[in-house]
Design an enzyme around this catalytic site. Sequence first.
Site, PDB file in Angstrom:
ATOM      1  N   ASP A  41       0.817  -1.219   0.000  1.00 17.32           N
ATOM      2  CA  ASP A  41       0.000   0.000   0.000  1.00 17.32           C
ATOM      3  C   ASP A  41       0.848   1.266   0.000  1.00 17.32           C
ATOM      4  O   ASP A  41       0.309   2.367   0.048  1.00 17.32           O
ATOM      5  CB  ASP A  41      -0.952   0.007   1.203  1.00 17.32           C
ATOM      6  CG  ASP A  41      -0.209   0.021   2.536  1.00 17.32           C
ATOM      7  OD1 ASP A  41       1.037  -0.121   2.535  1.00 17.32           O
ATOM      8  OD2 ASP A  41      -0.870   0.188   3.578  1.00 17.32           O
ATOM      9  N   GLY A  42       2.198   1.123  -0.058  1.00 17.17           N
ATOM     10  CA  GLY A  42       3.088   2.279  -0.097  1.00 17.17           C
ATOM     11  C   GLY A  42       3.708   2.658   1.230  1.00 17.17           C
ATOM     12  O   GLY A  42       4.519   3.576   1.308  1.00 17.17           O
ATOM     13  N   GLU A  43       3.336   1.960   2.306  1.00 17.15           N
ATOM     14  CA  GLU A  43       3.900   2.260   3.623  1.00 17.15           C
ATOM     15  C   GLU A  43       5.404   1.979   3.636  1.00 17.15           C
ATOM     16  O   GLU A  43       5.860   0.975   3.099  1.00 17.15           O
ATOM     17  CB  GLU A  43       3.195   1.406   4.676  1.00 17.15           C
ATOM     18  CG  GLU A  43       3.603   1.702   6.106  1.00 17.15           C
ATOM     19  CD  GLU A  43       2.830   0.848   7.097  1.00 17.15           C
ATOM     20  OE1 GLU A  43       3.458   0.286   8.004  1.00 17.15           O
ATOM     21  OE2 GLU A  43       1.583   0.752   6.935  1.00 17.15           O
ATOM     22  N   HIS A 133      13.713  29.716   4.372  1.00 17.98           N
ATOM     23  CA  HIS A 133      12.905  30.751   3.733  1.00 17.98           C
ATOM     24  C   HIS A 133      12.643  31.904   4.693  1.00 17.98           C
ATOM     25  O   HIS A 133      12.509  33.060   4.259  1.00 17.98           O
ATOM     26  CB  HIS A 133      11.584  30.152   3.246  1.00 17.98           C
ATOM     27  CG  HIS A 133      10.757  31.107   2.447  1.00 17.98           C
ATOM     28  ND1 HIS A 133      11.150  31.591   1.214  1.00 17.98           N
ATOM     29  CD2 HIS A 133       9.550  31.690   2.707  1.00 17.98           C
ATOM     30  CE1 HIS A 133      10.232  32.416   0.738  1.00 17.98           C
ATOM     31  NE2 HIS A 133       9.246  32.490   1.625  1.00 17.98           N
ATOM     32  N   ASP A 172      12.179  40.460  -4.664  1.00 23.40           N
ATOM     33  CA  ASP A 172      11.013  40.954  -3.918  1.00 23.40           C
ATOM     34  C   ASP A 172      11.496  41.722  -2.690  1.00 23.40           C
ATOM     35  O   ASP A 172      12.686  41.699  -2.347  1.00 23.40           O
ATOM     36  CB  ASP A 172      10.066  39.814  -3.522  1.00 23.40           C
ATOM     37  CG  ASP A 172      10.777  38.680  -2.791  1.00 23.40           C
ATOM     38  OD1 ASP A 172      11.672  38.959  -1.974  1.00 23.40           O
ATOM     39  OD2 ASP A 172      10.454  37.511  -3.060  1.00 23.40           O
ATOM     40  N   LYS A 195       6.861  43.453  -6.383  1.00 29.35           N
ATOM     41  CA  LYS A 195       5.863  42.679  -7.139  1.00 29.35           C
ATOM     42  C   LYS A 195       4.576  42.524  -6.328  1.00 29.35           C
ATOM     43  O   LYS A 195       4.596  42.524  -5.096  1.00 29.35           O
ATOM     44  CB  LYS A 195       6.415  41.302  -7.503  1.00 29.35           C
ATOM     45  CG  LYS A 195       6.712  40.400  -6.310  1.00 29.35           C
ATOM     46  CD  LYS A 195       7.351  39.084  -6.754  1.00 29.35           C
ATOM     47  CE  LYS A 195       7.647  38.212  -5.535  1.00 29.35           C
ATOM     48  NZ  LYS A 195       8.347  36.969  -5.905  1.00 29.35           N
TER      49      LYS A 195
END
Length: 313
Positions: A41-43, A133, A172, A195
């Site tokens: 299932d992707g686990e 950031h 910016d 901007k």
Amino acid sequence: MSHFEPEAKIFACSQSVHLAEQIAKNYGVPLGKVTFSKFSDGEIQPSFEESIRGIRVFIVCSTFPSADNLMELLLMIDAAKRASARHITPVIPYFGYARQDRKDKPRVPIGAKLIAKLLETAGATRIMTMDLHADQIQGFFEKPVDHLFASTIFLPYVKSLQLENLTIASPDMGGSKRAYAYSKFLESDVVICYKQRKAANIIDTMELIGEVKGRNVILVDDMVDTGGTLAKAADLMIEKGAISVRAICTHAILSGDAYEKIENSKLTELIVTDSIPLKKESNKIRVVSCAPLFAEVMNMVQHNSSISGKFLM
């Protein structure tokens, strides 16, 4: 009696293996063995394939999408904690969800704070990252944070270009502090782009504050996502008479049609680090590796040496 500090080991999440290999090579140790099993299932289930009891463990993982990267990191931290590692340091060159550092409108999460708490709850004892950031994200942690600056590797490259009439630009208002820091070391002028956005990743208008006529301009930012801001800024500056426009962006997210925007823009060159692996090659994109910087600082941390000399900004 002298105190013996066991050598550190470096491991990697599956999407950051190449960068981790370069860091380990510069550090002077082989990359540690870890396997990832996946259920149907992707686990995900990571497993350290060597003893890490009583040592410092560095886990290299940039948490860019998909969320599997972050989940792998959390599970590896938890596995290291349960395997009795003495110190667990996630090395996160690109710290995902950092743009969600505050509530900018009602009923939204502060994603960066949530990620910080998840890392600490999983068992991280120290965090190492680069060009967040927002600087205040360091305050979301109750553990030490080593916040490195890619300027230590970008500035030597910029100086090697030997550009005359150099001007540093911020794409910016929020990046003005970073631009001024670069201009201080390069002894150059600064211009700022103002901007306004219609929505996230969609620019409505952009204006230039400052003079670029007859100048070689370098835009400086912490990340490039869709490439729209850089392309628009470069085109505007060339229209205003700039000789050339380059861009320095630490984290090459480059989502959507960003590669096409960069290729079709007036940018001479986009310089990025390998904090995020490129999806494809581009004639305009140059990669400067951050592996030597991380390896050196990791070595300093391991041997309890001061790292203040690595901060140029």
